[in-house]
Design a protein around this motif. Structure first.
Motif, PDB file in Angstrom:
ATOM      1  N   THR A   1      26.545 148.368 115.099  1.00 29.58           N
ATOM      2  CA  THR A   1      27.855 148.353 114.454  1.00 29.58           C
ATOM      3  C   THR A   1      27.795 149.030 113.092  1.00 29.58           C
ATOM      4  OG1 THR A   1      27.443 146.192 113.438  1.00 29.58           O
ATOM      5  CG2 THR A   1      28.555 146.203 115.568  1.00 29.58           C
TER       6      THR A   1
ATOM      7  N   ASP B   1      36.475 147.829 104.054  1.00 35.38           N
ATOM      8  CA  ASP B   1      37.739 147.142 104.344  1.00 35.38           C
ATOM      9  C   ASP B   1      37.640 146.180 105.523  1.00 35.38           C
ATOM     10  OD1 ASP B   1      37.702 148.770 106.590  1.00 35.38           O
ATOM     11  OD2 ASP B   1      39.532 149.858 106.085  1.00 35.38           O
ATOM     12  N   GLY B   2      36.439 146.070 106.109  1.00 36.60           N
ATOM     13  CA  GLY B   2      36.212 145.127 107.205  1.00 36.60           C
ATOM     14  C   GLY B   2      36.346 145.719 108.590  1.00 36.60           C
ATOM     15  N   THR B   3      36.835 146.949 108.700  1.00 42.38           N
ATOM     16  CA  THR B   3      36.928 147.557 110.022  1.00 42.38           C
ATOM     17  C   THR B   3      35.527 147.853 110.537  1.00 42.38           C
ATOM     18  OG1 THR B   3      37.181 149.770 109.093  1.00 42.38           O
ATOM     19  CG2 THR B   3      39.197 148.578 109.635  1.00 42.38           C
ATOM     20  N   THR B   4      35.343 147.686 111.837  1.00 43.80           N
ATOM     21  CA  THR B   4      34.030 147.850 112.441  1.00 43.80           C
ATOM     22  C   THR B   4      34.117 148.797 113.632  1.00 43.80           C
ATOM     23  OG1 THR B   4      33.350 145.631 111.788  1.00 43.80           O
ATOM     24  CG2 THR B   4      32.119 146.635 113.574  1.00 43.80           C
ATOM     25  N   ARG B   5      33.128 149.659 113.727  1.00 37.81           N
ATOM     26  CA  ARG B   5      32.970 150.518 114.897  1.00 37.81           C
ATOM     27  C   ARG B   5      31.656 150.102 115.555  1.00 37.81           C
ATOM     28  NH1 ARG B   5      36.788 154.299 114.651  1.00 37.81           N
ATOM     29  NH2 ARG B   5      37.431 155.157 112.669  1.00 37.81           N
TER      30      ARG B   5
ATOM     31  N   THR C   1      30.215 148.691 109.698  1.00 34.25           N
ATOM     32  CA  THR C   1      31.336 147.978 109.098  1.00 34.25           C
ATOM     33  C   THR C   1      31.686 148.625 107.757  1.00 34.25           C
ATOM     34  OG1 THR C   1      30.610 145.941 110.157  1.00 34.25           O
ATOM     35  CG2 THR C   1      32.194 145.726 108.349  1.00 34.25           C
ATOM     36  N   ALA C   2      32.929 149.055 107.622  1.00 33.16           N
ATOM     37  CA  ALA C   2      33.428 149.676 106.392  1.00 33.16           C
ATOM     38  C   ALA C   2      33.773 148.588 105.377  1.00 33.16           C
ATOM     39  CB  ALA C   2      34.652 150.520 106.711  1.00 33.16           C
TER      40      ALA C   2
END
Length: 91
Positions: free
Chosen positions: A78, A83-87, A80-81
């Motif tokens: 993973t 801002d909390g967004t995760t790829r 995680t940026a």
């Protein structure tokens, strides 16, 4: 950032320990150079960032600002940026 994650995720090698150079899946060159203090510098597409290992994974920062954190969970990786967004990607 996907470059760094892919190296560790697919090869099992820690690029923070030795010089790594190569190309991504689109042919763009990158290098990861150890700094001698446990961190490394990633150079990719004219940009550089610092990679720092932590208990949570590898933190990527540029000019002191956190870009995101890479983590590996078995066959799942993973990113995680801030801002909390995760790829995520599956091995």
């Amino acid at each position: 950032m996907i470059v760094f994650n892919s190296i560790d995720f697919w090869t099992g090698e820690n690029p923070l320990q030795s010089l790594v150079a190569g190309t991504d899946t689109q042919g763009n060159p990158y290098t990861i150079t150890p700094n001698g203090d446990g961190t490394a510098t990633l150079a990719y597409q004219g940009q550089t960032c610092t990679l720092t290992p932590t208990a949570e994974g590898i933190v990527a920062s540029q000019d002191g600002a956190v870009i995101g954190t890479f983590a590996r969970h078995g066959n799942l990786a993973t990113f995680t940026a801030p801002d909390g967004t995760t790829r995520a990607m599956v091995r």
